[in-house]
Design a protein around this motif. Structure first.
Motif, PDB file in Angstrom:
ATOM      1  N   ALA A  64       1.412  -1.487  -9.948  1.00  0.00           N
ATOM      2  CA  ALA A  64       2.155  -0.252  -9.719  1.00  0.00           C
ATOM      3  C   ALA A  64       1.155   0.847  -9.400  1.00  0.00           C
ATOM      4  CB  ALA A  64       2.961   0.114 -10.962  1.00  0.00           C
ATOM      5  N   LEU A  65       1.459   1.632  -8.362  1.00  0.00           N
ATOM      6  CA  LEU A  65       0.570   2.714  -7.943  1.00  0.00           C
ATOM      7  C   LEU A  65       1.226   4.071  -8.123  1.00  0.00           C
ATOM      8  CD1 LEU A  65      -0.767   1.316  -4.529  1.00  0.00           C
ATOM      9  CD2 LEU A  65      -1.601   0.860  -6.845  1.00  0.00           C
ATOM     10  N   ASP A  66       0.390   5.093  -8.256  1.00  0.00           N
ATOM     11  CA  ASP A  66       0.898   6.468  -8.372  1.00  0.00           C
ATOM     12  C   ASP A  66       0.984   7.165  -7.019  1.00  0.00           C
ATOM     13  OD1 ASP A  66      -1.767   7.054  -7.799  1.00  0.00           O
ATOM     14  OD2 ASP A  66      -2.145   8.113  -9.689  1.00  0.00           O
ATOM     15  N   VAL A  67       0.902   6.385  -5.936  1.00  0.00           N
ATOM     16  CA  VAL A  67       1.105   6.899  -4.580  1.00  0.00           C
ATOM     17  C   VAL A  67       2.209   6.073  -3.927  1.00  0.00           C
ATOM     18  CG1 VAL A  67      -1.231   7.809  -4.256  1.00  0.00           C
ATOM     19  CG2 VAL A  67      -0.739   5.447  -3.617  1.00  0.00           C
ATOM     20  N   ALA A  68       2.982   6.692  -3.044  1.00  0.00           N
ATOM     21  CA  ALA A  68       4.105   5.997  -2.404  1.00  0.00           C
ATOM     22  C   ALA A  68       3.647   5.073  -1.279  1.00  0.00           C
ATOM     23  CB  ALA A  68       5.114   7.011  -1.864  1.00  0.00           C
ATOM     24  N   SER A  69       2.485   5.365  -0.707  1.00  0.00           N
ATOM     25  CA  SER A  69       1.987   4.568   0.406  1.00  0.00           C
ATOM     26  C   SER A  69       0.465   4.554   0.394  1.00  0.00           C
ATOM     27  CB  SER A  69       2.472   5.151   1.732  1.00  0.00           C
ATOM     28  OG  SER A  69       1.858   4.480   2.821  1.00  0.00           O
TER      29      SER A  69
ATOM     30  N   PHE B  19     -10.785 -15.982  -1.583  1.00  0.00           N
ATOM     31  CA  PHE B  19      -9.890 -15.964  -0.422  1.00  0.00           C
ATOM     32  C   PHE B  19      -8.599 -15.243  -0.791  1.00  0.00           C
ATOM     33  CE2 PHE B  19      -6.875 -17.471   2.718  1.00  0.00           C
ATOM     34  CZ  PHE B  19      -7.640 -17.595   3.871  1.00  0.00           C
ATOM     35  N   TRP B  20      -8.254 -14.214  -0.014  1.00  0.00           N
ATOM     36  CA  TRP B  20      -7.002 -13.491  -0.173  1.00  0.00           C
ATOM     37  C   TRP B  20      -5.927 -14.201   0.640  1.00  0.00           C
ATOM     38  CZ3 TRP B  20      -6.223  -9.608  -3.528  1.00  0.00           C
ATOM     39  CH2 TRP B  20      -7.347  -8.985  -4.068  1.00  0.00           C
ATOM     40  N   HIS B  21      -4.890 -14.692  -0.038  1.00  0.00           N
ATOM     41  CA  HIS B  21      -3.809 -15.428   0.606  1.00  0.00           C
ATOM     42  C   HIS B  21      -2.660 -14.526   1.041  1.00  0.00           C
ATOM     43  CE1 HIS B  21      -4.986 -19.686  -0.172  1.00  0.00           C
ATOM     44  NE2 HIS B  21      -5.840 -19.050  -0.953  1.00  0.00           N
ATOM     45  N   TRP B  22      -2.473 -13.403   0.330  1.00  0.00           N
ATOM     46  CA  TRP B  22      -1.298 -12.566   0.615  1.00  0.00           C
ATOM     47  C   TRP B  22      -1.478 -11.213  -0.023  1.00  0.00           C
ATOM     48  CZ3 TRP B  22       3.933 -12.842  -2.250  1.00  0.00           C
ATOM     49  CH2 TRP B  22       4.992 -12.366  -1.450  1.00  0.00           C
ATOM     50  N   MET B  23      -1.043 -10.168   0.679  1.00  0.00           N
ATOM     51  CA  MET B  23      -0.966  -8.835   0.095  1.00  0.00           C
ATOM     52  C   MET B  23       0.147  -8.060   0.776  1.00  0.00           C
ATOM     53  SD  MET B  23      -3.791  -5.801  -0.398  1.00  0.00           S
ATOM     54  CE  MET B  23      -4.555  -6.489  -1.865  1.00  0.00           C
ATOM     55  N   VAL B  24       1.108  -7.595  -0.019  1.00  0.00           N
ATOM     56  CA  VAL B  24       2.193  -6.745   0.451  1.00  0.00           C
ATOM     57  C   VAL B  24       2.004  -5.381  -0.201  1.00  0.00           C
ATOM     58  CG1 VAL B  24       4.692  -6.383   0.485  1.00  0.00           C
ATOM     59  CG2 VAL B  24       3.762  -8.699   0.742  1.00  0.00           C
ATOM     60  N   VAL B  25       2.053  -4.332   0.596  1.00  0.00           N
ATOM     61  CA  VAL B  25       1.836  -2.974   0.100  1.00  0.00           C
ATOM     62  C   VAL B  25       3.046  -2.089   0.390  1.00  0.00           C
ATOM     63  CG1 VAL B  25      -0.671  -3.137   0.328  1.00  0.00           C
ATOM     64  CG2 VAL B  25       0.680  -2.256   2.237  1.00  0.00           C
ATOM     65  N   ASP B  26       3.058  -0.941  -0.242  1.00  0.00           N
ATOM     66  CA  ASP B  26       4.080   0.088  -0.032  1.00  0.00           C
ATOM     67  C   ASP B  26       5.490  -0.373  -0.407  1.00  0.00           C
ATOM     68  OD1 ASP B  26       1.928   1.540   0.864  1.00  0.00           O
ATOM     69  OD2 ASP B  26       2.581   1.656   2.950  1.00  0.00           O
ATOM     70  N   LEU B  27       5.579  -1.300  -1.375  1.00  0.00           N
ATOM     71  CA  LEU B  27       6.899  -1.674  -1.882  1.00  0.00           C
ATOM     72  C   LEU B  27       7.464  -0.481  -2.640  1.00  0.00           C
ATOM     73  CD1 LEU B  27       5.965  -5.246  -3.059  1.00  0.00           C
ATOM     74  CD2 LEU B  27       7.800  -4.723  -1.434  1.00  0.00           C
ATOM     75  N   PRO B  28       8.691  -0.059  -2.351  1.00  0.00           N
ATOM     76  CA  PRO B  28       9.266   1.113  -3.011  1.00  0.00           C
ATOM     77  C   PRO B  28       9.297   0.965  -4.538  1.00  0.00           C
ATOM     78  CG  PRO B  28      10.640   0.423  -1.169  1.00  0.00           C
ATOM     79  CD  PRO B  28       9.607  -0.650  -1.366  1.00  0.00           C
TER      80      PRO B  28
ATOM     81  N   ALA C 268       7.632  -1.194   3.260  1.00  0.00           N
ATOM     82  CA  ALA C 268       6.616  -2.170   2.851  1.00  0.00           C
ATOM     83  C   ALA C 268       6.128  -2.977   4.048  1.00  0.00           C
ATOM     84  CB  ALA C 268       7.190  -3.103   1.791  1.00  0.00           C
ATOM     85  N   TRP C 269       4.891  -3.415   3.969  1.00  0.00           N
ATOM     86  CA  TRP C 269       4.306  -4.220   5.033  1.00  0.00           C
ATOM     87  C   TRP C 269       3.257  -5.162   4.455  1.00  0.00           C
ATOM     88  CZ3 TRP C 269      -0.911  -2.978   6.349  1.00  0.00           C
ATOM     89  CH2 TRP C 269      -1.386  -1.773   5.835  1.00  0.00           C
ATOM     90  N   THR C 270       2.915  -6.178   5.241  1.00  0.00           N
ATOM     91  CA  THR C 270       1.968  -7.199   4.808  1.00  0.00           C
ATOM     92  C   THR C 270       0.601  -6.939   5.426  1.00  0.00           C
ATOM     93  OG1 THR C 270       3.767  -8.797   4.661  1.00  0.00           O
ATOM     94  CG2 THR C 270       1.537  -9.687   4.690  1.00  0.00           C
ATOM     95  N   VAL C 271      -0.403  -6.839   4.564  1.00  0.00           N
ATOM     96  CA  VAL C 271      -1.787  -6.679   4.999  1.00  0.00           C
ATOM     97  C   VAL C 271      -2.267  -8.031   5.530  1.00  0.00           C
ATOM     98  CG1 VAL C 271      -4.138  -6.182   4.171  1.00  0.00           C
ATOM     99  CG2 VAL C 271      -2.188  -4.873   3.273  1.00  0.00           C
ATOM    100  N   LYS C 272      -3.072  -8.030   6.557  1.00  0.00           N
ATOM    101  CA  LYS C 272      -3.625  -9.287   7.062  1.00  0.00           C
ATOM    102  C   LYS C 272      -4.525  -9.910   5.988  1.00  0.00           C
ATOM    103  CE  LYS C 272      -3.521  -8.022  11.920  1.00  0.00           C
ATOM    104  NZ  LYS C 272      -4.340  -7.648  13.086  1.00  0.00           N
TER     105      LYS C 272
END
Length: 172
Positions: A132-137, A75-84, A101-105
């Protein structure tokens, strides 16, 4: 203790800490789920801090995943993406995210943190991760607000340049 991330390709480590939870410790009452009827639960995300990101980091993804939930897929409880890339922490109960940044459902299809809610008598181990990702979004990868946390995780894998994980216990 192994985590769901242990079988993925190795990447450099981020240092991940929290003022609310500690690696191997238990969630505080506030990190349990009111939505799922846990007495005293507040669905309050834990405070998280991280450091040690490589120069290649252009954004971060933060997630909370319970691989031991009573489903075949966890079960995925939380995911936030595109944090600077200059983000190094999220406060407890964060409601305003930095930059774009935004929260994935999550698996309840709610764009918010859902706290721990193991079945009565159960003890689950939750993987809290910052990657950490090598893409900004993630939109650069063709992902949008309809993507699930599992699909995001699959698509970001080749773009993860560092990762920090702590394991926290939820018990009822």
């Amino acid at each position: 203790m192994t985590t769901p991330y242990d079988h993925l390709p190795a990447v450099p480590a981020l240092t991940l800490t929290s003022a609310d939870v500690e690696d191997g410790g238990e969630f505080a009452t506030a990190q349990y789920s009111a939505m799922f009827g846990v007495p005293g639960g507040e669905d309050r995300s834990p405070q998280l801090s991280w450091s040690g990101a490589p120069e290649a980091a252009k954004s971060f993804v933060v997630s909370v995943y319970d691989p031991e939930a009573p489903t075949p897929s966890g079960f995925w409880h939380w995911m936030v993406v595109d944090l600077p890339a200059d983000t190094t922490e999220l406060p407890s109960g964060v409601t305003e995210l930095p930059g774009q940044a935004w929260t994935v459902k999550n698996d309840a299809r709610a764009a918010q943190f859902i706290g721990s809610a193991p079945p009565a008598g159960a003890t689950d181990h939750y993987a809290i991760a910052v990657q950490a990702l090598d893409v900004a979004s993630i939109t650069e990868l063709g992902l949008d607000a309809e993507a699930t946390p599992a699909f995001v995780s699959f698509n970001i894998l080749p773009h993860v340049v560092a990762r920090g994980v702590i394991t926290v216990i939820g018990r009822r």
